[in-house]
Design a protein around this motif. Sequence first.
Motif, PDB file in Angstrom:
ATOM      1  N   ASP A  63      -8.044  10.082  -3.996  1.00  0.00           N
ATOM      2  CA  ASP A  63      -6.911   9.246  -3.681  1.00  0.00           C
ATOM      3  C   ASP A  63      -5.684   9.623  -4.653  1.00  0.00           C
ATOM      4  O   ASP A  63      -5.980   9.988  -5.919  1.00  0.00           O
ATOM      5  CB  ASP A  63      -7.136   7.660  -3.831  1.00  0.00           C
ATOM      6  N   GLY A 100      -6.431  -3.198   3.513  1.00  0.00           N
ATOM      7  CA  GLY A 100      -6.572  -2.087   2.324  1.00  0.00           C
ATOM      8  C   GLY A 100      -7.914  -2.277   1.494  1.00  0.00           C
ATOM      9  O   GLY A 100      -7.648  -1.410   0.262  1.00  0.00           O
ATOM     10  N   GLU A 135       0.933   4.052  -2.724  1.00  0.00           N
ATOM     11  CA  GLU A 135       0.750   5.490  -2.504  1.00  0.00           C
ATOM     12  C   GLU A 135       1.709   6.417  -2.949  1.00  0.00           C
ATOM     13  O   GLU A 135       1.316   7.402  -3.246  1.00  0.00           O
ATOM     14  CB  GLU A 135       0.373   5.547  -0.995  1.00  0.00           C
ATOM     15  N   SER A 181       0.913  -1.166   0.164  1.00  0.00           N
ATOM     16  CA  SER A 181       0.167  -0.050   0.031  1.00  0.00           C
ATOM     17  C   SER A 181       0.809   1.202  -0.119  1.00  0.00           C
ATOM     18  O   SER A 181       0.625   2.101  -0.833  1.00  0.00           O
ATOM     19  CB  SER A 181      -0.945   0.193   1.240  1.00  0.00           C
ATOM     20  N   SER A 218      -3.049   5.839   3.460  1.00  0.00           N
ATOM     21  CA  SER A 218      -3.800   4.457   3.514  1.00  0.00           C
ATOM     22  C   SER A 218      -3.347   3.568   4.415  1.00  0.00           C
ATOM     23  O   SER A 218      -3.970   2.654   5.166  1.00  0.00           O
ATOM     24  CB  SER A 218      -3.663   3.909   2.101  1.00  0.00           C
TER      25      SER A 218
END
Length: 857
Positions: free
Chosen positions: A250, A418, A225, A221, A321
């Motif tokens: 996001d 997630g 990200e 994650s 996240s």
Amino acid sequence: MKKILHISDLHLSDVNNGYPVADSANLIEMLLLDVLNVTTKIDSIFFTGDITFNGSSEQFSAFNECILIPLLKHFELTFDDFFFVPGNHDIQRSEVSFVEKSVRKTISFDEVNKLSNDVNNGIEKWNRIANFNQFKSSILSEVNNLIYDKELITIRNLTEHVVVICLNSAWFAQDEEDFQNLRIFKQFKIALETVSSKKKVFCLMHHPLGWFHPDEIKEISSLIEKRVDALFFGHMHEFNQSLEVTFGEDITLRLQAGTLDTRNSRSGFSIIEFDSSSDLTDGRIHFRKYCNESQGFKPWSERCSEGTSSFSLSNAYTFDSVGFMNISEQVKEQVELNHISNVGRLDSDKIKLSDIFVPPSFTKTSASDDIIKVKNLSNMDALFSSTGINIITGSEREGKSFLLKFIYLNYLKKQAIGDFTNIVLYANARAQEFNNDNQLLRCLMDDYCSKDQMTSFEAKIKRAVINGNAIIILDNIDFANAKSQKVISIFINKYQNNTYYFSSDESNFCDLPSMYSNFCDISLAKATLGAVGRSDIRRYIALRPSLEKYGSQQEIFNNIIGVVNNSQLPHNHFIYTILLVIYENRKEVIGILNEADIIENYIEILLHKHKFDPNPNKPQYKNLIHFLGHLAHEMLKRKTLKINVNDAYKVAIQYDDELVNGFKVETYFTPLVSSGILIECNGAYEFSYDCFWSYFLAYYMTVNSTLKGKILTSQSFLKFDKVIEYYSSMESSSDEVIKFLIKEVKNTRNLINDKVLKSQNVDVEEIELGQNNNISVLDLASQQKEFEQKIKAFTLDLEKRDRELDEVEPLNNRPTRSIDIADDREDDDIDENDNSSLIPDSISYKRQLTLCKRLMN
């Protein structure tokens, strides 16, 4: 303008299973025809795995000849424009050795990183991916945009400024236990280190994030990200709505494709349309869904308006996240462990909610539900898949709140790994008043709020609610006052695209649909919990291994059932939960006649009444009970269920001074917190469960006539139904409460009748709302001698016998006294144009009747 066709999960096959090769031409024809409805040109094709059914070389050849070549030819593309990854169906499971299967269960994080590195570099032979890599080589041998290619990683240019990383997320796949056993961290990290930091990164993989090993999820994650601009995946055979529709919030655009296999009920594909051909930043996505009736594709309007949604990758908003996964994990653990069976237990002895959850039975909807167009939910699958407003109803203490916590827990589990498809929010409408929709939203977000993390997650949660990607859970919706009900209705109207789960007593349900229909147009479904059955009770016992030392399951079952049958207790989830805890501690349950007795016995266990420290410098059992009553009263006077620690100490000091006990403040709170009756949270004390607060307030009513006078008033008593029930049990020799309630029921009935008569010209008296005469099937059956003889003659297994017994003698069927309300109405000065109070009045009336019946049994 750059246009990408995203397809996935075809499972092309030359055998019986999978999508038949023979149907390929028809599929391509339907697909091309529909693409023309959206655009005249496609620039690139992304295929995110499960190209074939079992990874055979023949199936890859068939895909190349029957699917890929026709698509490329139609769009005038080359292999340079085709980007692809394998799925779990594209590996050869027959090539997975016994040693490889066993290794996956025991391999460490460092060992798997070394293994994936060796496989990627060809040092370790990995036969299961041989056919796919052969197919891959045949494609890549003819491309001109290759940057990097090894066994598990391929990197290619999409444009001058954008690269595509193709990761083999299926290299560790082998069987039906792939979930959370897959690994890609090492190759993902290598791939990102290979790419220039100046370029945009698109990534293709087959599996969603939640399928990877828990050791890797947070690290993956974090990589996504920080470095990935768009992530394309498949595998689940359905569009991942929130990650597609709300991707603007996001840092990464996340797109999950539906399956291209038109036999699936969620068959579909996507077309991603960028505004620029070079700088792929802004654009829109077109969702297409296969329609079996028309034998073609159409806009997938269930996903977003008209099947099309805009996006931007230049959004400056970032979302932590990994941090949100961590806080979701923390909340999940709280929900798992913070239930009434764990009060007073050591952490090592606590049992998880998910380990003792028994799926409830559901009863059929009533005829009145059909009239108001309420969909009936008949099982857990239907409940979890339902959208709109879903109201869980049932009798008091039937397990509605427990079920809502289970729903909450299931979505928290997804967030913790997630999966942010939906953000789940929870609040108890009974515990607080909502003055406006913003306050309601803050209450819903409360579990995620901490001093160091609230700033990071508030925007994410609000966006999820605004975009319709929230699961909103409100417990005890029928206990919200009229003002809060209106706020809730306005909130639903404002955020109609979310999914709502509410709980309500069955007696109050019929007023709720009309309440919400005044403000919004949204589908309504109802799940009515059935009675606790004998097989349910056996499962309650079986799921608590600690009871084994006290006797056989059958012996415990007989004892517990006997206690309830020989008392005034109802057969419900709450009663059996507490009884089993008492049994676990005392090896018996005796002298219990009502719910107040159960709470009293539980409190005695928690405070170790019979093992109390006789130290004269410390408060004894009765001192603590009286103090808890005083504290509950103080909370009531302050109109809060929490009290600041410093204020609580002041209350204790004043209380001690008045009684001249001479006890230190901490000697009051230490045993109460260690027992679990009180909890300290965010600098405040509160009762761990409302049943404790209700019990101690009822106890204080027995010694404080002023408090009793305030609760037994027309304006207040319905807020304290449990308090009054417990008080009535404590003062069982007095009929004071019953007389008071009958008077209130009569007055409310007359009030409603006058309002309805003036506004609707309908006489409520003719409807006989107050009557509820039941003839119990249990009573009738018990009069028949043959009945018991037949039961004894059963030779079937216990579970089947339990089901049959529950059909004939449901445990919750008790003779219910009807309440006869005399008709001596008084005139009331009521505004005939004021219809707003009719709904709360009707709910109030039913709750009054329910309370009367509970006390009269």
